[in-house]
Design a protein around this motif. Structure first.
Motif, PDB file in Angstrom:
ATOM      1  N   ARG A   4      49.291 -14.771  34.324  1.00  0.00           N
ATOM      2  CA  ARG A   4      48.124 -13.911  34.529  1.00  0.00           C
ATOM      3  C   ARG A   4      48.568 -12.620  35.193  1.00  0.00           C
ATOM      4  N   VAL A   5      47.975 -11.503  34.750  1.00  0.00           N
ATOM      5  CA  VAL A   5      48.256 -10.186  35.333  1.00  0.00           C
ATOM      6  C   VAL A   5      46.927  -9.501  35.606  1.00  0.00           C
ATOM      7  N   LEU A  28      49.228  -6.745  26.398  1.00  0.00           N
ATOM      8  CA  LEU A  28      49.579  -7.938  27.181  1.00  0.00           C
ATOM      9  C   LEU A  28      48.739  -9.138  26.757  1.00  0.00           C
ATOM     10  N   ALA A  29      47.447  -8.911  26.509  1.00  0.00           N
ATOM     11  CA  ALA A  29      46.571 -10.000  26.062  1.00  0.00           C
ATOM     12  C   ALA A  29      47.013 -10.536  24.705  1.00  0.00           C
ATOM     13  N   ARG A  30      47.413  -9.660  23.795  1.00  0.00           N
ATOM     14  CA  ARG A  30      47.883 -10.095  22.472  1.00  0.00           C
ATOM     15  C   ARG A  30      49.173 -10.905  22.566  1.00  0.00           C
ATOM     16  N   VAL A  35      44.730 -11.447  31.139  1.00  0.00           N
ATOM     17  CA  VAL A  35      44.655 -10.120  31.748  1.00  0.00           C
ATOM     18  C   VAL A  35      43.280  -9.901  32.380  1.00  0.00           C
ATOM     19  N   ASP A  36      43.305  -9.538  33.662  1.00  0.00           N
ATOM     20  CA  ASP A  36      42.096  -9.153  34.374  1.00  0.00           C
ATOM     21  C   ASP A  36      42.156  -7.653  34.616  1.00  0.00           C
ATOM     22  N   LEU A  37      41.100  -6.952  34.252  1.00  0.00           N
ATOM     23  CA  LEU A  37      41.001  -5.515  34.492  1.00  0.00           C
ATOM     24  C   LEU A  37      40.005  -5.298  35.618  1.00  0.00           C
ATOM     25  N   ALA A  52      39.659  -6.917  23.347  1.00  0.00           N
ATOM     26  CA  ALA A  52      39.329  -8.337  23.259  1.00  0.00           C
ATOM     27  C   ALA A  52      40.378  -9.138  24.027  1.00  0.00           C
ATOM     28  N   GLY A  53      39.926 -10.158  24.711  1.00  0.00           N
ATOM     29  CA  GLY A  53      40.848 -11.012  25.451  1.00  0.00           C
ATOM     30  C   GLY A  53      41.144 -10.526  26.857  1.00  0.00           C
ATOM     31  N   VAL A  54      40.600  -9.366  27.242  1.00  0.00           N
ATOM     32  CA  VAL A  54      40.804  -8.816  28.582  1.00  0.00           C
ATOM     33  C   VAL A  54      39.525  -9.051  29.372  1.00  0.00           C
TER      34      VAL A  54
END
Length: 74
Positions: A4-5, A28-30, A35-37, A52-54
């Motif tokens: 996780r980042v 990074l998600a791909r 990933v957390d923004l 997507a995925g973030v």
């Protein structure tokens, strides 16, 4: 469990740092990372461009929020 980042932005207004961070978050998600923004100020012109995925994490305003925003800008 995937690594996780967390990426931190002051806001999602139009700017080079914001666009680059969104691009990085998507890449990074791909690659399979979680990933957390984290965003200090809600909304902004790029709010609908979170890949997507973030996971978008708006930070709640607290008494120390102004100081944190100043530190992020430096």
């Amino acid at each position: 469990m995937n690594p996780r980042v967390a990426l931190l932005l002051d806001n999602l207004s139009v700017g080079g740092a914001q666009r680059m961070t969104l691009t990085l978050a998507g890449a990074l998600a791909r690659r399979g990372l979680e990933v957390d923004l984290l965003v200090c100020a809600p909304g902004g012109a790029l709010a609908d461009r979170i890949p997507a995925g973030v996971r978008h994490v708006p930070l709640e305003a607290t008494p120390g929020m102004y100081l944190r925003r100043l530190l992020v800008r430096r």
